[in-house]
Motif scaffolding. Structure first.
Motif, short mmCIF file in Angstrom:
data_model
loop_
_atom_site.label_atom_id
_atom_site.label_comp_id
_atom_site.label_asym_id
_atom_site.label_seq_id
_atom_site.Cartn_x
_atom_site.Cartn_y
_atom_site.Cartn_z
N LEU A 7 0.58 -1.20 0.17
CA LEU A 7 0.08 0.07 0.24
C LEU A 7 0.77 1.35 -0.01
O LEU A 7 0.68 2.19 -0.73
N LEU A 8 2.00 1.29 0.68
CA LEU A 8 2.74 2.39 0.90
C LEU A 8 3.29 2.64 -0.53
O LEU A 8 3.71 3.56 -1.03
N SER A 101 3.84 13.12 4.23
CA SER A 101 4.11 12.26 5.59
C SER A 101 2.94 11.51 5.78
O SER A 101 1.81 12.10 6.03
N LEU A 102 3.06 10.03 5.84
CA LEU A 102 1.95 9.09 6.08
C LEU A 102 2.18 8.18 7.05
O LEU A 102 3.34 7.56 7.01
N SER A 103 1.34 8.07 8.01
CA SER A 103 1.71 6.86 8.77
C SER A 103 0.27 6.20 9.01
O SER A 103 -0.60 6.80 9.24
N ILE A 104 0.42 4.85 9.13
CA ILE A 104 -0.66 3.95 9.08
C ILE A 104 -0.66 3.20 10.25
O ILE A 104 0.17 2.44 10.74
N ALA A 111 1.43 0.14 12.06
CA ALA A 111 1.77 -0.94 10.82
C ALA A 111 2.77 -0.38 9.93
O ALA A 111 3.17 -1.32 9.18
N GLY A 112 2.93 0.99 9.56
CA GLY A 112 3.88 1.27 8.58
C GLY A 112 3.72 2.45 8.48
O GLY A 112 2.82 3.40 8.60
N SER A 113 4.79 3.55 7.76
CA SER A 113 4.81 4.78 7.78
C SER A 113 5.73 5.26 6.43
O SER A 113 6.81 4.48 5.86
N LEU A 114 5.59 6.27 5.88
CA LEU A 114 6.43 6.89 4.69
C LEU A 114 6.38 8.30 4.79
O LEU A 114 5.72 8.97 5.18
#
Length: 241
Positions: A7-8, A101-104, A111-114
């Motif tokens: 997804l990232l 900046s995206l954090s899930i 779960a995961g970040s970008l």
């Protein structure tokens, strides 16, 4: 646990493909009540990423800088915290030092970040963090605070870049030795970078306390101090060593 990496990567591709549309909207600016700019590109990118995430994650609380309403519930299976264009002042001034900046999170579990700087061609995400051997540079936030002036006077290699993503990206990989925001910022400014710094083994202080990997609530401001730990790089010396 759902693998967030695909997804990232899809978000990265979406941003890359959206760049022409973002550039078209770069100078379409309105002003927030606090005097800061927001462009049509901010809104366009936030909506596009929100639609992508909702299609893939289902029961999602989406927390975006441009659309979040204070006090809205976040007790969903999934949470996504997004700053579509961090460093908007840079972006709408024609500079390339801006980022996404995206954090899930699945509930309270990361779960995961970008972190991505599209016009610089730089991407960092959970499980794929680049490393720089050594640096003396200390980055400071651009929201003026007396502590920043004191830090710039003390540090021989201080920098103010006007973009939290730029600062966080570089301290996590070691191109900065340290990043300090003594005034405080919101979760969409910080959470992805803080989570990635924690994953990378950096020293992370939030409001002067060790960060333990927790979710940062959107209705608060947080002071941050992150130090890169060069001793985690095999065969490398610490800063000043």
């Amino acid at each position: 646990m759902t693998d967030i990496a695909p997804l990232l990567r899809d978000v990265v591709r979406f941003i890359e493909e959206a760049l022409p549309a973002l550039r078209e909207r770069r100078y379409d600016i309105v002003w927030k009540p606090d005097g800061s700019p927001v462009t049509a590109a901010d809104v366009y990118l936030e909506q596009g990423i929100a639609d992508l995430l909702r299609a893939r994650l289902g029961d999602l609380a989406f927390i975006g800088e441009e659309s979040w309403q204070a006090g809205a519930p976040i007790g969903r299976q999934w949470r996504a915290v997004l700053d579509p264009i961090d460093g908007t002042e840079n972006f709408c001034s024609g500079l390339k030092e801006w980022g996404t900046s995206l954090s899930i999170w699945r509930g309270d579990v990361h779960a995961g970040s970008l972190l991505m700087m599209p016009e610089l061609g730089e991407v960092m995400m959970s499980g794929a963090i680049p490393r720089i051997p050594r640096s003396r540079i200390v980055g400071f936030s651009s929201s003026w605070n007396e502590a920043i002036g004191q830090g710039l006077a003390r540090e021989p290699e201080g920098r103010i870049m006007g973009c939290a993503v730029y600062n966080l990206f570089n301290v996590i990989r070691g191109a900065f030795a340290r990043f300090v925001n003594p005034k405080g910022a919101r979760s969409w400014d910080l959470l992805a970078g803080v989570a990635l710094a924690h994953e990378a083994g950096c020293g992370v202080l939030i409001n002067d306390r060790d960060y333990d990997g927790r979710f940062l609530e959107p209705d608060q401001r947080y002071r941050v101090d992150i130090c890169h730990r060069y001793d985690l790089h095999s065969g490398q010396r610490a800063v000043g060593g």
